[in-house]
Design a protein around this motif. Structure first.
Motif, PDB file in Angstrom:
ATOM      1  N   GLU A 629      34.998  41.686  38.251  1.00 55.84           N
ATOM      2  CA  GLU A 629      34.628  40.884  39.411  1.00 55.84           C
ATOM      3  C   GLU A 629      35.715  40.933  40.479  1.00 55.84           C
ATOM      4  O   GLU A 629      36.907  41.003  40.156  1.00 55.84           O
ATOM      5  CB  GLU A 629      34.422  39.426  39.006  1.00 55.84           C
ATOM      6  CG  GLU A 629      33.276  39.187  38.052  1.00 55.84           C
ATOM      7  CD  GLU A 629      33.285  37.767  37.519  1.00 55.84           C
ATOM      8  OE1 GLU A 629      32.468  36.962  37.979  1.00 55.84           O
ATOM      9  OE2 GLU A 629      34.116  37.483  36.648  1.00 55.84           O
ATOM     10  N   PRO A 630      35.336  40.867  41.732  1.00 48.04           N
ATOM     11  CA  PRO A 630      36.337  40.770  42.800  1.00 48.04           C
ATOM     12  C   PRO A 630      36.981  39.396  42.789  1.00 48.04           C
ATOM     13  O   PRO A 630      36.296  38.373  42.873  1.00 48.04           O
ATOM     14  CB  PRO A 630      35.523  40.991  44.077  1.00 48.04           C
ATOM     15  CG  PRO A 630      34.131  40.570  43.715  1.00 48.04           C
ATOM     16  CD  PRO A 630      33.959  40.895  42.267  1.00 48.04           C
ATOM     17  N   SER A 631      38.291  39.367  42.649  1.00 48.48           N
ATOM     18  CA  SER A 631      39.004  38.098  42.479  1.00 48.48           C
ATOM     19  C   SER A 631      40.159  37.985  43.450  1.00 48.48           C
ATOM     20  O   SER A 631      40.681  38.995  43.933  1.00 48.48           O
ATOM     21  CB  SER A 631      39.544  37.988  41.042  1.00 48.48           C
ATOM     22  OG  SER A 631      38.504  38.091  40.099  1.00 48.48           O
ATOM     23  N   VAL A 632      40.558  36.763  43.701  1.00 50.74           N
ATOM     24  CA  VAL A 632      41.769  36.501  44.467  1.00 50.74           C
ATOM     25  C   VAL A 632      42.819  35.953  43.510  1.00 50.74           C
ATOM     26  O   VAL A 632      42.556  35.022  42.744  1.00 50.74           O
ATOM     27  CB  VAL A 632      41.515  35.535  45.646  1.00 50.74           C
ATOM     28  CG1 VAL A 632      40.956  34.198  45.193  1.00 50.74           C
ATOM     29  CG2 VAL A 632      42.802  35.338  46.463  1.00 50.74           C
ATOM     30  N   HIS A 633      43.993  36.553  43.520  1.00 52.18           N
ATOM     31  CA  HIS A 633      45.094  36.128  42.674  1.00 52.18           C
ATOM     32  C   HIS A 633      45.925  35.109  43.447  1.00 52.18           C
ATOM     33  O   HIS A 633      46.376  35.389  44.569  1.00 52.18           O
ATOM     34  CB  HIS A 633      45.954  37.329  42.282  1.00 52.18           C
ATOM     35  CG  HIS A 633      45.239  38.316  41.411  1.00 52.18           C
ATOM     36  ND1 HIS A 633      45.662  38.648  40.147  1.00 52.18           N
ATOM     37  CD2 HIS A 633      44.112  39.058  41.625  1.00 52.18           C
ATOM     38  CE1 HIS A 633      44.843  39.537  39.612  1.00 52.18           C
ATOM     39  NE2 HIS A 633      43.898  39.805  40.502  1.00 52.18           N
ATOM     40  N   VAL A 634      46.131  33.950  42.824  1.00 47.61           N
ATOM     41  CA  VAL A 634      46.772  32.826  43.498  1.00 47.61           C
ATOM     42  C   VAL A 634      47.903  32.291  42.638  1.00 47.61           C
ATOM     43  O   VAL A 634      47.743  32.147  41.407  1.00 47.61           O
ATOM     44  CB  VAL A 634      45.756  31.682  43.752  1.00 47.61           C
ATOM     45  CG1 VAL A 634      46.375  30.575  44.589  1.00 47.61           C
ATOM     46  CG2 VAL A 634      44.495  32.214  44.415  1.00 47.61           C
ATOM     47  N   ASN A 635      49.029  32.007  43.252  1.00 51.12           N
ATOM     48  CA  ASN A 635      50.113  31.363  42.532  1.00 51.12           C
ATOM     49  C   ASN A 635      49.643  30.001  42.015  1.00 51.12           C
ATOM     50  O   ASN A 635      48.947  29.278  42.730  1.00 51.12           O
ATOM     51  CB  ASN A 635      51.315  31.194  43.460  1.00 51.12           C
ATOM     52  CG  ASN A 635      52.501  30.595  42.753  1.00 51.12           C
ATOM     53  OD1 ASN A 635      52.597  29.380  42.608  1.00 51.12           O
ATOM     54  ND2 ASN A 635      53.411  31.436  42.323  1.00 51.12           N
TER      55      ASN A 635
END
Length: 902
Positions: A629-635
């Motif tokens: 899946e297209p994901s956003v990596h977030v701290n």
């Protein structure tokens, strides 16, 4: 001419064909054995010096991407209703030629442009540039390589006087220190990373990773410098100051082979006078900086390698120059185990550079000086030579938008996805008077902009020509499959248009070998060692010699058919006085700073097993298994700050566009930043085309856009439920659903999230498949619904959905769906999410090369039979091919040990 035996490749067992991988710039050799059914068995070529038989997960899966289901097989012309009619080649070519001719007559040659690609072969690139820059007379030819490595080109030319990579991959084997700058090498160039790790384990080489993001590469090194975005130049300016103040420069090399050192040193002192100043500007501690400087200064055999983290920057040219300055100042260039090395992103980005694929270059690494323009004009006998540099990619599409460019021919690329401000690009393309696309797949967002003509171009396996990798190595890409349908090579299409425009005499090539011979002859024309790119030894190569050409590094001047491994150890730069030109850094400003409205910097890049816009890798179930899946990596701190839940969804927005992505908490992403992959398009996901949210700000020298630091906002997005659908037939999700396509065996897969009710989903299933063979589990109150549809004892569809945050078992049902011979008599067991064959659930894929799942690796560690990644490799084969999964296997092992200790 007599063929030099050194030009002929070693024999290979019939019927294997020796060719080259079409993915990254490593340029791996491939052995392809056709199966006679349109497919082929793929293996690494042990005789190719770039990879010595190894392939990464993408290369290993090439055989899974050869089908014709998504191909453009015939010329297509847009009709009045906005649809497409199949037409003959004659009609399509005539329409394109007449369209260009009439626009040129009415508006002048600069109203037309070509946008090319690092996926083209050198021969395709050569004739495209020859036609536009020499015969039509427009300089507006640029390439998606502008987004990839043009800052390296600008940095090389600024310092070396030419776009020359000094060393080669063997330096990675013999270096004592390897510094990776802005490069997730473990994922993006895994075959090279395997060489680096082998050097580290066998020779004790040290590895330093410099990157704002802690990536898989950083998990397997000796020192990680997690610096602020855009501050690489400061770090290397400080290194130059450190080298000078500790008398560690090579005064002899500088005196003999470089100019401008004192001015560059003074400039560096202004930028980074001491370690404290470097610390303040980079965000690194003084101890980290001192350790890096001591290691670099005290290790004579050092390779500094970089990729998109350096190039895709508003300061990219300066970043490259700052690295080159340190190597020149110490004489660490062109020697075994030492030198600067650009890791190119595309298979033929360098080949495109060689033939003038960039708007600011002419063929054979020549520029737009009066002497060079005249030289190329005379060699080509060109009637209308372009007289000045053309528009670079971002500026070219701006010119399309404001109607200065009225005709555009796009070849082998997908600008509606990959270019910054992608929505603006899509709108601009729709407004062209003439829009032509040469393409081999239908799953291309650019085709949604409705080209007037679509020309079916040959794909990998069908194309015949050459490519050049990151170490200047020219390799043959040989055809091993017949051309399907009415598909034709790009060079043939271009030459046919040239003939119709009245330029038949300049484009009468019978095959790719004749184009290559002319390209080689131009490289040697009036050269005499004054230009870096010279393959004159190949100018008289016969068809047989061309077909048998083995990999060779240029320069390959006449009389030196073995090529050249390294350059510049003894000077000999391609400048008027033969000396490197060290020039002060300009230090352009960051593209934009975070603000109250857009408090985070969006960084974009690749995931391990996918390539560009997935038109090829998206066909492989194996490659789609690791990251689905297209994901956003977030701290994690930012996730708390902005109310984002792991596994939930987030909307990333800025002044240019917006996307909605799955949320992944990632401690490797620094606070204040986001990371999102570039691969998903409108064809493969509902709302994940990341180019729409990337700024168009460019490096002022290279024209390369800043794709690593776009100020953006992030906010949570909620859906009532999440699930998946597997189907062998088309199925429409309820309107407003978020979805991402996933390649699966035997049909289509989509992961989705929706606000639709259980009744809405039930109605959609019945509409698509009817009630025959339908088995359901329904929990309206709990918001859960599962169904399976069978026909003739075969599972043809399954849909599982549950409350958001409690998504059902995708991996288990996907395996049942893939087994065409498995008659699911026990449909209730399937709906319960159990394997019908009783086997253990392998879990999410970790090793794509061998299809090894997370659960299998955890079980091996938990059993005590495996203590190290090497043990896992012996038991399960995971990590024994390209090694790109080894960092993840090490992490799983560490987690397993922590669990036991607890």
């Amino acid at each position: 001419m007599r063929i030099d035996d050194a030009a002929l490749g070693p024999g290979i067992p019939d019927p294997a064909i020796r060719t080259t991988c079409p993915y990254c710039g490593v340029g791996c050799g491939v052995l392809a054995t056709p199966d006679g059914k349109g497919g082929a068995a793929i293996a690494g070529d042990p005789a190719h010096p770039a990879n010595l038989g190894r392939l990464c997960s993408k290369g290993s899966a090439l055989g899974e991407t050869l089908g014709l289901g998504s191909r453009v097989l015939h010329p297509l012309k847009r009709n009045a209703a906005g649809g497409y009619d199949r037409v003959t080649w004659e009609l399509a070519l005539d329409a394109v030629a007449e369209g260009f001719r009439s626009l040129i007559r009415r508006e002048g040659p600069e109203a037309v442009a070509f946008y090319l690609s690092g996926q083209l072969l050198t021969e395709d690139y050569y004739v495209a540039n020859k036609l536009m820059k020499g015969f039509i007379g427009s300089p507006h030819v640029d390439t998606n390589s502008r987004l990839c490595m043009s800052s390296t080109v600008a940095g090389h030319k600024r310092v070396f006087g030419s776009d020359t990579v000094p060393g080669n991959y063997e330096d990675l084997d013999s270096a004592d220190l390897i510094v990776l700058v802005g490069s997730n090498t473990a994922w993006c160039h895994p075959v090279l990373f395997r060489r680096i790790q082998q050097n580290r384990s066998e020779r004790g080489a040290k590895v330093v990773v410099i990157d704002p993001r802690v990536t898989a590469t950083a998990e397997d090194c000796d020192l990680v410098l997690q610096l602020k975005p855009g501050s690489d130049s400061v770090l290397f300016a400080g290194l130059l100051v450190h080298l000078a103040e500790h008398s560690l420069t090579d005064a002899t090399y500088l005196a003999r082979h470089a100019s401008g050192f004192e001015a560059v040193l003074e400039n560096a002192r202004g930028i980074a006078p001491d370690i404290a100043a470097v610390s303040a500007r980079t965000g690194l501690s003084t101890a980290e900086i001192a350790a890096f400087y001591a290691l670099w200064a005290g290790t004579p055999a050092v390779v500094t390698a970089w990729s998109q983290g350096v190039n895709q920057s508003a300061q990219g040219t300066d970043k490259v120059a700052s690295i080159l300055h340190c190597h020149l100042a110490t004489g660490r260039i062109g020697r075994p185990g030492g030198g600067p090395l650009s890791l190119t992103g595309q298979p033929n980005a360098m080949g495109g550079r060689e033939v003038g694929g960039l708007a600011n270059m002419l063929a054979a690494h020549m520029g737009y000086s009066a002497v060079e323009i005249d030289r190329v004009r005379r060699f080509w006998n060109a009637p209308s030579m372009a007289q000045h540099e053309g528009l670079k990619a971002v500026a070219m599409l701006d010119a399309v938008a404001d109607k200065r460019i009225k005709a555009l021919w796009v070849m082998a690329t997908n600008p509606a996805v990959s270019l910054p401000r992608a929505d603006h690009v899509m709108a601009a393309l729709r407004g062209l008077d003439l829009f032509v696309v040469s393409e081999n797949v239908l799953s291309n967002d650019t085709l949604a902009a409705k080209p007037h003509v679509i020309l079916p171009a040959a794909a990998w396996g069908e194309k015949d020509g050459t490519v050049t990798n990151s170490e200047r190595r020219i390799s043959r890409q040989r055809a091993f499959l017949p051309l399907p349908g009415e598909v034709r090579p790009d060079w043939w299409i271009i030459c046919e248009i040239a003939r119709r425009l009245g330029f038949a005499a300049g484009f009468g090539f019978a095959d790719a070998s004749e184009i290559y011979a002319e390209h080689a002859a131009l490289s040697a024309f009036e050269n005499d060692g004054t230009r870096d790119f010279d393959i004159g030894a190949h100018a008289g190569l016969t068809k047989r010699g061309y077909d048998a050409l083995r990999p060779v590094q240029w320069p390959v001047p006449a009389g030196q058919s073995q090529g050249t491994a390294r350059l510049f150890a003894n000077g000999g730069f391609f400048t008027p006085d033969g000396r490197a030109q060290m020039k002060p850094l300009a230090m352009p400003a960051l593209a934009a700073e975070p603000s109250e409205a857009f408090p985070l910097l969006l960084n974009t890049g690749r995931v391990r097993d996918h390539w560009h816009t997935m038109t090829r890798t998206g066909l492989s179930p194996r490659l789609s298994a690791h990251v689905s899946e297209p994901s956003v990596h977030v701290n994690p701190a930012d996730a708390v700050r902005f109310g984002l839940e792991e596994g939930g969804f987030a909307r990333i927005a800025n002044a240019h566009g917006a996307v909605v992505l799955k949320v992944l908490r990632d401690e490797g992403v620094p606070a204040g930043s986001l990371f999102a992959p570039i691969h998903w398009s409108a064809e493969t996901a509902s709302d994940a085309r990341i180019g729409a949210a990337v700024q168009p700000f460019c490096d002022p020298y290279s024209g390369q856009p800043e794709m690593k630091a776009t100020p953006s906002s992030v906010a949570p997005v909620s859906y009532a439920s999440q699930g998946f659908v597997l189907s062998r037939e088309a199925f429409a999700l309820p309107a407003g659903s978020w979805w991402a396509s996933v390649a699966v065996e035997g049909g289509q897969g989509r992961l989705f999230a929706t606000d639709a009710s259980v009744d809405d989903l039930m109605a959609a299933v019945r509409s698509a498949f009817g009630e025959d063979g339908l088995t359901e589990m329904i929990d309206r109150q709990g918001g859960a619904y599962r169904c399976a549809v069978t026909r003739d004892g075969r599972l043809i569809a399954a849909l599982f959905v549950g409350p958001s945050g409690r998504a059902p078992l995708w991996d288990t049902v996907k395996l049942a769906f893939a087994d065409a011979g498995l008659a699911p008599e026990n449909r209730l067991a399937l709906l319960a999410g159990r394997r019908l064959d009783g086997a253990a659930d392998p879990g999410p894929t970790v090793c794509a090369c061998f299809g090894v799942g997370l659960n299998a690796i955890r079980a091996a560690f938990a059993s005590g039979g495996a203590m190290t990644p090497e043990d896992i490799g012996r038991q399960l084969k995971a990590g024994t091919n390209c090694g790109s999964c080894l960092p993840e296997i090490r992490r799983i092992g560490a987690q397993s040990r922590e669990t036991v200790a607890a």
